[in-house]
Write a protein that holds these residues in place. Sequence first.
Motif, mmCIF file in Angstrom:
data_model
loop_
_atom_site.group_PDB
_atom_site.id
_atom_site.type_symbol
_atom_site.label_atom_id
_atom_site.label_comp_id
_atom_site.label_asym_id
_atom_site.label_seq_id
_atom_site.Cartn_x
_atom_site.Cartn_y
_atom_site.Cartn_z
ATOM 1 N N PRO A 70 30.443 54.948 48.868
ATOM 2 C CA PRO A 70 29.923 55.689 50.024
ATOM 3 C C PRO A 70 29.427 57.094 49.688
ATOM 4 O O PRO A 70 28.429 57.557 50.225
ATOM 5 C CB PRO A 70 31.111 55.735 50.992
ATOM 6 C CG PRO A 70 32.320 55.517 50.134
ATOM 7 C CD PRO A 70 31.877 54.622 49.015
ATOM 8 N N ILE A 71 30.127 57.771 48.766
ATOM 9 C CA ILE A 71 29.711 59.148 48.438
ATOM 10 C C ILE A 71 30.276 59.580 47.086
ATOM 11 O O ILE A 71 31.371 59.162 46.696
ATOM 12 C CB ILE A 71 30.173 60.131 49.544
ATOM 13 C CG1 ILE A 71 29.501 61.508 49.359
ATOM 14 C CG2 ILE A 71 31.690 60.257 49.560
ATOM 15 C CD1 ILE A 71 29.685 62.436 50.549
ATOM 16 N N ALA A 124 25.282 66.022 47.162
ATOM 17 C CA ALA A 124 26.095 64.807 47.230
ATOM 18 C C ALA A 124 25.208 63.563 47.206
ATOM 19 O O ALA A 124 24.090 63.556 47.734
ATOM 20 C CB ALA A 124 26.943 64.825 48.492
ATOM 21 N N LYS A 165 30.506 63.402 45.223
ATOM 22 C CA LYS A 165 30.202 64.820 45.382
ATOM 23 C C LYS A 165 31.115 65.650 44.499
ATOM 24 O O LYS A 165 32.063 65.133 43.895
ATOM 25 C CB LYS A 165 30.365 65.243 46.837
ATOM 26 C CG LYS A 165 31.783 65.086 47.360
ATOM 27 C CD LYS A 165 31.881 65.490 48.821
ATOM 28 C CE LYS A 165 33.315 65.352 49.338
ATOM 29 N NZ LYS A 165 33.444 65.782 50.756
ATOM 30 N N GLU A 176 29.739 48.983 47.547
ATOM 31 C CA GLU A 176 28.956 50.217 47.634
ATOM 32 C C GLU A 176 29.868 51.438 47.553
ATOM 33 O O GLU A 176 30.951 51.454 48.126
ATOM 34 C CB GLU A 176 28.185 50.230 48.952
ATOM 35 C CG GLU A 176 27.264 51.426 49.130
ATOM 36 C CD GLU A 176 26.493 51.368 50.430
ATOM 37 O OE1 GLU A 176 25.340 50.897 50.417
ATOM 38 O OE2 GLU A 176 27.061 51.784 51.465
ATOM 39 N N SER A 231 24.871 59.584 48.279
ATOM 40 C CA SER A 231 25.427 58.694 49.296
ATOM 41 C C SER A 231 24.987 57.251 49.079
ATOM 42 O O SER A 231 23.861 56.993 48.621
ATOM 43 C CB SER A 231 24.982 59.147 50.695
ATOM 44 O OG SER A 231 25.386 60.473 50.946
ATOM 45 N N ASN A 232 25.886 56.337 49.413
ATOM 46 C CA ASN A 232 25.589 54.900 49.480
ATOM 47 C C ASN A 232 24.944 54.356 48.205
ATOM 48 O O ASN A 232 23.783 53.940 48.197
ATOM 49 C CB ASN A 232 24.684 54.611 50.685
ATOM 50 C CG ASN A 232 25.259 55.154 51.984
ATOM 51 O OD1 ASN A 232 26.468 55.112 52.190
ATOM 52 N ND2 ASN A 232 24.406 55.686 52.834
#
Length: 215
Positions: free
Chosen positions: A39-40, A59, A42, A37, A61-62
């Motif tokens: 995580p972020i 941003a 951005k 996965e 996420s996941n």
Amino acid sequence: MTTGGVAVNYRFTRHPHLYAPRMVGIELTFSNLSTEEIPIIKLGSKSLPSGMSLHEFPALSNIPPEQSRSVTLGIDYNDTTQAAKLDLVIGSRPYTVSISCPTGEMVRPLNMSQMAFTQEQAKLSGMNEATGRMSLPSTHSDAKSVTQRIYHTANILQVPSGDTDLLLFAGQTVSGGSLVLLSLGLDTMVLTVNTEKIVLGNMLVKEIKTALEKQ
């Protein structure tokens, strides 16, 4: 491009950006190619030439493996051909990317009559006029094929013409609203772009010439 285990694709939406109509909308699609996965994702630091501005995307996420997410980025290119440099932060690592905008994507369609086109074109002669001679492939030399290729290259609108051998198109720059008028004689194979944005006009002639001459 692919970086940090993520494939990044972008396209110009040709729709006014919700934050500011002076901005070109760019859809970014992030695809997680890794087995873990993300995580972020951005936006990090930005390096923009003077006069340009940018509206960030929220941003992400996941992002699970083999999944994709899309966001929209807004950039005001200030009617210039300079690129926007920015960092995409994937996880915790920044990756620098450069996003330049084809001149055909720096304009938006403009509805105009042939009379208005002729009047405005006369005002934008001399240094405000760029021309190029085409050599079209026989399989794509008819008016329909040429029009489709011009639409694919530039976000402009066809102007009704009483001459079947003359194609007219009108638009205005996204940032400054400057007129961009395009005419192509199918009999002479001469492309003309009239605009006060001289550099943009010359670049647009080159871009459309390249598109029309493809086999």
